[in-house]
Design an enzyme around this catalytic site. Structure first.
Site, PDB file in Angstrom:
ATOM      1  N   LYS A  39       0.828  -1.221   0.000  1.00 35.80           N
ATOM      2  CA  LYS A  39       0.000   0.000   0.000  1.00 35.80           C
ATOM      3  C   LYS A  39       0.856   1.262   0.000  1.00 35.80           C
ATOM      4  O   LYS A  39       0.626   2.182  -0.793  1.00 35.80           O
ATOM      5  CB  LYS A  39      -0.943  -0.029   1.209  1.00 35.80           C
ATOM      6  N   THR A  96       3.994   1.456  -0.843  1.00 31.47           N
ATOM      7  CA  THR A  96       4.745   1.427  -2.098  1.00 31.47           C
ATOM      8  C   THR A  96       3.909   2.033  -3.229  1.00 31.47           C
ATOM      9  O   THR A  96       4.403   2.817  -4.043  1.00 31.47           O
ATOM     10  CB  THR A  96       5.114  -0.031  -2.447  1.00 31.47           C
ATOM     11  N   ARG A 129       2.160   8.186   7.072  1.00 33.25           N
ATOM     12  CA  ARG A 129       2.417   8.177   8.514  1.00 33.25           C
ATOM     13  C   ARG A 129       3.872   7.827   8.803  1.00 33.25           C
ATOM     14  O   ARG A 129       4.570   7.277   7.961  1.00 33.25           O
ATOM     15  CB  ARG A 129       1.518   7.138   9.197  1.00 33.25           C
ATOM     16  N   LYS A 178       6.371  -6.773  10.897  1.00 33.85           N
ATOM     17  CA  LYS A 178       5.792  -6.026   9.784  1.00 33.85           C
ATOM     18  C   LYS A 178       6.850  -5.261   8.992  1.00 33.85           C
ATOM     19  O   LYS A 178       6.731  -5.013   7.806  1.00 33.85           O
ATOM     20  CB  LYS A 178       4.724  -5.051  10.299  1.00 33.85           C
ATOM     21  N   ALA A 181      -4.087   1.610  12.366  1.00 34.38           N
ATOM     22  CA  ALA A 181      -5.499   1.596  11.961  1.00 34.38           C
ATOM     23  C   ALA A 181      -6.280   0.456  12.607  1.00 34.38           C
ATOM     24  O   ALA A 181      -7.499   0.454  12.561  1.00 34.38           O
ATOM     25  CB  ALA A 181      -5.610   1.499  10.450  1.00 34.38           C
ATOM     26  N   PHE A 225      -3.731  -0.315   7.035  1.00 29.89           N
ATOM     27  CA  PHE A 225      -4.325  -1.648   6.846  1.00 29.89           C
ATOM     28  C   PHE A 225      -5.377  -1.647   5.731  1.00 29.89           C
ATOM     29  O   PHE A 225      -5.289  -0.870   4.795  1.00 29.89           O
ATOM     30  CB  PHE A 225      -4.860  -2.197   8.162  1.00 29.89           C
ATOM     31  N   PHE A 275       3.794  -8.003  -9.129  1.00 26.67           N
ATOM     32  CA  PHE A 275       4.918  -8.830  -8.673  1.00 26.67           C
ATOM     33  C   PHE A 275       5.463  -9.580  -9.889  1.00 26.67           C
ATOM     34  O   PHE A 275       4.696  -9.940 -10.791  1.00 26.67           O
ATOM     35  CB  PHE A 275       4.464  -9.841  -7.609  1.00 26.67           C
ATOM     36  N   TRP A 287       7.075  -0.662  -8.194  1.00 25.47           N
ATOM     37  CA  TRP A 287       8.074  -1.300  -7.319  1.00 25.47           C
ATOM     38  C   TRP A 287       9.357  -1.590  -8.108  1.00 25.47           C
ATOM     39  O   TRP A 287      10.461  -1.368  -7.641  1.00 25.47           O
ATOM     40  CB  TRP A 287       7.490  -2.607  -6.751  1.00 25.47           C
TER      41      TRP A 287
END
Length: 558
Positions: A73, A75, A96, A107, A275, A303, A383, A411
């Site tokens: 997210k 990224t 954030r 994480k 979140a 999230f 990906f 990415w």
């Protein structure tokens, strides 16, 4: 070819001096308070001086429920911001700050990944500009003042059994969830039970992120309820004269932090509530400042959309008078396959069937987001193992939901890979078709607000609340807090309160374990299921592999 790690890519970035990044947004060097060469705080006087400008377009990035396969997210938020700048738009990113707890847990950090990152990555994921330390210190000051007040005679008649203010530390430390304080005899005060939450769950963090300026901050800090008397009347932080000193500790932390992406585009990184236990959005002051300085502001909520986006809409936008022009929901082929029942080890094998089965989770998020009156675009975060057929399966599914899915390769390629996504998102934002509204009105009773979220967003049959909780909510309504929004504390892994239930479950109920009043932040927290406001570390914490190498560089952060 072995892919470079995020930290290697970040370290090779050619960063500009932060004054040059400020210049892109029209911030003079004198209005930047530098922290080293590549990060700075923006002065309140500059922010005050741009308030008469028109706002840019606000773009929210959210995601499906997180899976161990990864969604990317942040990224995508960074890649979209870079992509908008690449196609000639004046765009800024707002995200954030990272909490130390997850960084050393499982994480990892919160700066993006691959060629869509915000730098300096190491500092952002560690101490950064000290904002979290300031929040922890201000919170700890209040904790100390409460017990000190009781020790010196308890003039406010605080009922020691009803102190609701818990302590905080910015680390995952399950041993501190429930503790006894003031042990050791007369000199140490009156023993009582206490406990720690993680700093990002502190009401002080929520207040920092929802306040418009220092005056608003101090008022909200004073409004916090720390305990109750024997007659059940609340004791506020201002009764302890704590609000002034807490504001002093938070004076610099209130100023937004300016940094840059790998492609030298401006990014504000400020505030960091989770979140799943708090409201999960970056600070109002950073978002509002960015909207005055850029034509497009890309921000994210924590999230999945059932938590972060719901709170962004129902809490942050409602309280700050903001409205998103478009929402981007991030999904991956890998996560769809996991939702479709494929084990993590088998995600490299093509399975269009599993993708189609797993799309139910994405579909529900699309429906939910549309219910706020905002157009939705799905970003398929690419990906290298994805096959064309799998990507097409998601596109077809999203089209059947009346939305559009766009493959994005930020990415791997940076902004070049997100051009298509950026172009479409800008078109939709410019079309001004959003008709944003929160999904419940201010004047709805608190218990009904909880039921509304559980039924409309989680698709539960009902929220289960015992009489004690219903009485508590009624008491708060009688005290004038009935118009507050609710902040659900719930597992991020599922629409239900069972973290193993992927997809789009129905027929479940949401057990509400307790409710907490955050009178300063301006919301009521409903703690659901087994969610913890102090996480623990996993069996093999990331901390075990984070080191300084022979060159004095950090390794192991991700």
């Amino acid at each position: 070819m072995a892919h470079k790690t995020d930290i290697q890519i970040a370290r090779e970035a050619s960063k500009l001096k932060i004054q040059e990044i400020g210049a892109v947004l029209g911030i003079p060097p004198d209005d930047l308070l530098p922290y080293g060469h590549d990060k700075a705080k923006v002065s309140q006087s500059f922010i005050d001086g741009v308030q008469d400008r028109a706002n840019g377009k606000l773009i929210l990035v959210t995601a499906i429920n997180p899976t161990p396969a990864g969604e990317g997210k942040t990224t995508t938020t960074v890649g979209l911001g870079d992509g908008l700048n690449r196609i000639g738009k004046n765009a800024c990113i707002c995200i954030r700050e990272a909490s130390l707890g997850p960084n050393f847990g499982m994480k990892g950090g919160a700066a993006g990944g691959g060629y869509a990152q915000i730098v300096p990555m190491e500092e952002m994921n560690l101490h950064f500009t000290g904002d979290f330390h300031a929040v922890t210190s201000a919170h700890s000051l209040l904790s100390a003042l409460i017990d000190n007040h009781i020790y010196w005679g308890n003039e406010l008649d605080i009922d020691v059994r009803r102190v609701v203010w818990r302590r905080v530390v910015d680390m995952n430390d399950r041993a501190l969830r429930q503790i006894n304080v003031s042990l050791g005899g007369v000199a140490n005060g009156f023993p009582r039970e206490g406990g720690f939450d993680i700093t990002v769950a502190s009401e002080v963090m929520a207040i920092l992120c929802l306040s418009n300026d220092l005056n608003d901050l101090q008022k909200r800090l004073g409004d916090m309820i720390v305990a109750y008397r024997r007659d059940r009347t609340p004791v506020f932080a201002r009764d302890l004269k704590a609000d002034g000193a807490m504001t002093v500790l938070l004076k610099d932390a209130m100023q937004p932090n300016l940094v840059q992406t790998l492609e030298n585009n401006p990014a504000f990184v400020h505030g960091g509530p989770f979140a799943n236990i708090a409201h999960g959005c970056n600070s109002v002051i950073a978002t509002k400042t960015a909207l005055k300085l850029a034509d497009y502001v890309v921000t994210e909520a924590g999230f999945g959309a059932d938590l972060g986006a719901e709170k962004f809409m129902n809490i942050k936008c409602r309280k700050a008078g903001l409205a998103p022009s478009v929402v981007v929901c991030v999904a991956t082929v890998r996560a769809m396959k996991m939702n479709g029942g494929v084990a993590k080890a088998d995600l490299g094998t093509e399975s269009v069937e599993a993708v189609e089965k797993g799309c139910s989770n994405l579909g529900r998020h699309i429906e939910n987001l549309k219910s706020f009156g905002v157009p939705v675009v799905v970003a398929i975060n690419h990906f290298v193992t994805d096959t064309d057929a799998e990507v097409q399966a998601i596109k077809d599914f999203v089209a059947s939901m009346g939305a559009e899915a766009i493959l994005s390769r930020h990415w791997e390629l940076g902004s070049e890979g997100s051009e298509a996504l950026a172009t479409r998102v800008a078109e939709i934002a410019d079309a001004d078709t959003a008709n944003f509204a929160p999904i419940y009105p201010d004047d709805m009773p608190l218990a009904e607000k909880i039921q509304t979220i559980c039924k409309k967003i989680y698709r539960a049959d009902e929220a289960v609340m015992n009489q004690k909780i219903l009485n508590q909510l009624k008491d708060w309504e009688d005290q004038g807090y009935g118009n507050l929004p609710v902040c659900m504390a719930k597992t991020q892994y599922s629409f239900s309160t069972d973290p193993t239930q992927r997809g789009a479950p129905t027929g479940h109920t949401v057990p509400v374990r307790e409710v907490r009043l955050s009178a300063g932040a301006g919301f009521v927290v409903a703690v659901c299921g087994e969610i913890m406001t102090m996480p623990g570390l996993p069996r093999r914490p990331s901390a075990e592999t984070i080191i300084l190498n022979g060159d004095g560089q950090i390794e192991g952060l991700f």
